[in-house]
Design a protein around this motif. Sequence first.
Motif, short mmCIF file in Angstrom:
data_model
loop_
_atom_site.label_atom_id
_atom_site.label_comp_id
_atom_site.label_asym_id
_atom_site.label_seq_id
_atom_site.Cartn_x
_atom_site.Cartn_y
_atom_site.Cartn_z
N GLY A 138 8.56 10.38 1.33
CA GLY A 138 9.87 9.76 1.51
C GLY A 138 10.18 9.46 2.97
O GLY A 138 10.76 8.42 3.30
N VAL A 139 9.79 10.37 3.86
CA VAL A 139 10.00 10.13 5.29
C VAL A 139 9.24 8.88 5.73
O VAL A 139 9.75 8.04 6.47
CB VAL A 139 9.56 11.35 6.12
N GLY A 140 8.00 8.76 5.25
CA GLY A 140 7.20 7.59 5.60
C GLY A 140 7.80 6.30 5.09
O GLY A 140 7.91 5.31 5.83
N ILE B 9 2.45 4.49 12.27
CA ILE B 9 2.70 5.91 12.03
C ILE B 9 3.12 6.17 10.59
O ILE B 9 2.63 7.09 9.93
CB ILE B 9 3.77 6.44 13.01
N THR B 10 4.06 5.35 10.08
CA THR B 10 4.56 5.58 8.72
C THR B 10 3.47 5.38 7.67
O THR B 10 3.42 6.10 6.67
CB THR B 10 5.75 4.66 8.42
N LEU B 11 2.61 4.41 7.89
CA LEU B 11 1.52 4.18 6.94
C LEU B 11 0.59 5.38 6.86
O LEU B 11 0.17 5.80 5.78
CB LEU B 11 0.73 2.93 7.34
N VAL C 75 15.73 10.77 6.70
CA VAL C 75 15.05 11.40 7.83
C VAL C 75 14.12 10.38 8.49
O VAL C 75 14.11 10.23 9.72
CB VAL C 75 14.25 12.65 7.37
N GLY C 76 13.35 9.67 7.66
CA GLY C 76 12.49 8.62 8.20
C GLY C 76 13.28 7.49 8.81
O GLY C 76 12.90 6.94 9.85
N LEU D 183 0.82 -1.21 0.00
CA LEU D 183 0.00 0.00 0.00
C LEU D 183 0.86 1.25 0.00
O LEU D 183 0.57 2.23 -0.71
CB LEU D 183 -0.93 -0.02 1.22
N GLU D 184 1.93 1.25 0.78
CA GLU D 184 2.78 2.43 0.81
C GLU D 184 3.52 2.61 -0.50
O GLU D 184 3.71 3.73 -0.99
CB GLU D 184 3.76 2.34 1.98
N PHE D 185 3.97 1.51 -1.10
CA PHE D 185 4.67 1.64 -2.37
C PHE D 185 3.72 1.89 -3.53
O PHE D 185 4.14 2.36 -4.58
CB PHE D 185 5.57 0.43 -2.62
N TYR D 186 2.45 1.59 -3.36
CA TYR D 186 1.47 2.05 -4.33
C TYR D 186 1.50 3.58 -4.36
O TYR D 186 1.56 4.20 -5.43
CB TYR D 186 0.07 1.58 -3.96
#
Length: 458
Positions: free
Chosen positions: A141-143, A104-106, A84-85, A38-41
């Motif tokens: 990018g941080v996520g 949090i990252t999601l 940073v992430g 999902l995040e890389f989507y």
Amino acid sequence: MATPQAMAPVDSKPDSKPPVGRKDMYKAFAASLTGTALEFYDFAVYSAAAAIVFPLIFFPASDPVTGTLLAFSTYAVGYISRPVGGIIFGRLGDEIGRKKILVITLMLIGVATFLIGLLPTYDNIGVIAPAILVFLRFAQGVGVGGEWGGAVLLSSEFGDPNKRGFWASAAQIGPPAGNLMANGALAVLTLTLSEEDFLSFGWRIAFLISALLVAFGLWIRLKLEDTPIFKAMEARGDKPKAPIREVLATQRRPLIAAMLSRIGPDVLYAMCTVFTLTYGIQELGFDRGQVLVAVMVGSALQLFTMPLAGAISDRINRRLVYAVAAVGAAVWAYLFFIILAGRSPVMLIVGIVLGLLCHSFMYGPQAAFVVEQFSPRLRSTGSSLAYTFAGIIGGAIAPFMFTLLLSTYHSWVPVAIYLSVACLLTLVGLALGRDSNVAEDEAYLQTGQATAELVESK
């Protein structure tokens, strides 16, 4: 610091048992896979849009090459912000747990992507539009920088350490799965909308639907407990107080090895999935849909080849599997452009599939290789730092450099040489690295369990 020769091989204790039940292992595998997919989507839909949409609506210029370079510059911001992430969330993964940082990252990357879908264009608000775009890309990018290390540890630390290549590959399947969904969404929109409608509002749909995908990912992750390794750290009172300082002081060689190992796969993936969109459309005259379909076919196959590569690396020396794929990618760099000279849509698919196959056999075992370079108590920090800082050297500047080299020399040869050098750096990293030490994990879990039982008995 332990040398590669001093480490136990991956099969030194073939009778070791996974620290948790198989049901929990599958849940962790699914949570790692779905979350990173999902995040890389979100991340991939931006990458594709940077190649085919953003040069026109956020960076208007009379010279199309200039617009493309500017768009790829914002693509690079997403990589530059990853450290940073990695710094923030990597250390938190060793201090407060793997699960919390993944939630949090999601949320972070999901909100940023949704807002990009609502962003006015250059024609509406002028230079403020690309400025906000860069800021939201930075947040993405941080996520992602905080996501990868936690997702890899979630699946690998729940799984059998003797099969870490397979279990850790869950997070690695995320990028091709996300790329498949992103390019699929863009392909459908491209085929169903006119060029004018796609540039006007169609591309936004792919960004806005990420809200539903992120909600689904959060639902899965909130159901999980933290990993057995982190629980053992808590039971032993062994959580690091200054993990970044400790990694830099005691884990320098593992950090360098892990960073270098990532450069070749990152550059190869950027060529196959990002640069090919620009090169195929602008230089070879392919339709946008043809290139997107080719990338989708290659990404779909990676859903199977990546876990296969991870599993093979559990049976054969992981570094050897990785190295053979790196050599294959260096050779493919030249063959790819040669077979594309005929401008055949079929050969375009073949070329991208072969490139992503080489990528699978590097990227599939990569997660296990990277986490194995660090001691259990510093894995989140070390892995996140290696992943994010290598991304700057590798994937961040690759599309920009490919475009710059092509426009400067008007030849694909410098582009192929660039990828070959990246693969050479990966081989150096593999030579510096170490093999897995299963006994290290098992001893850590046993002492953690013993400490917890002692505390409980009192």
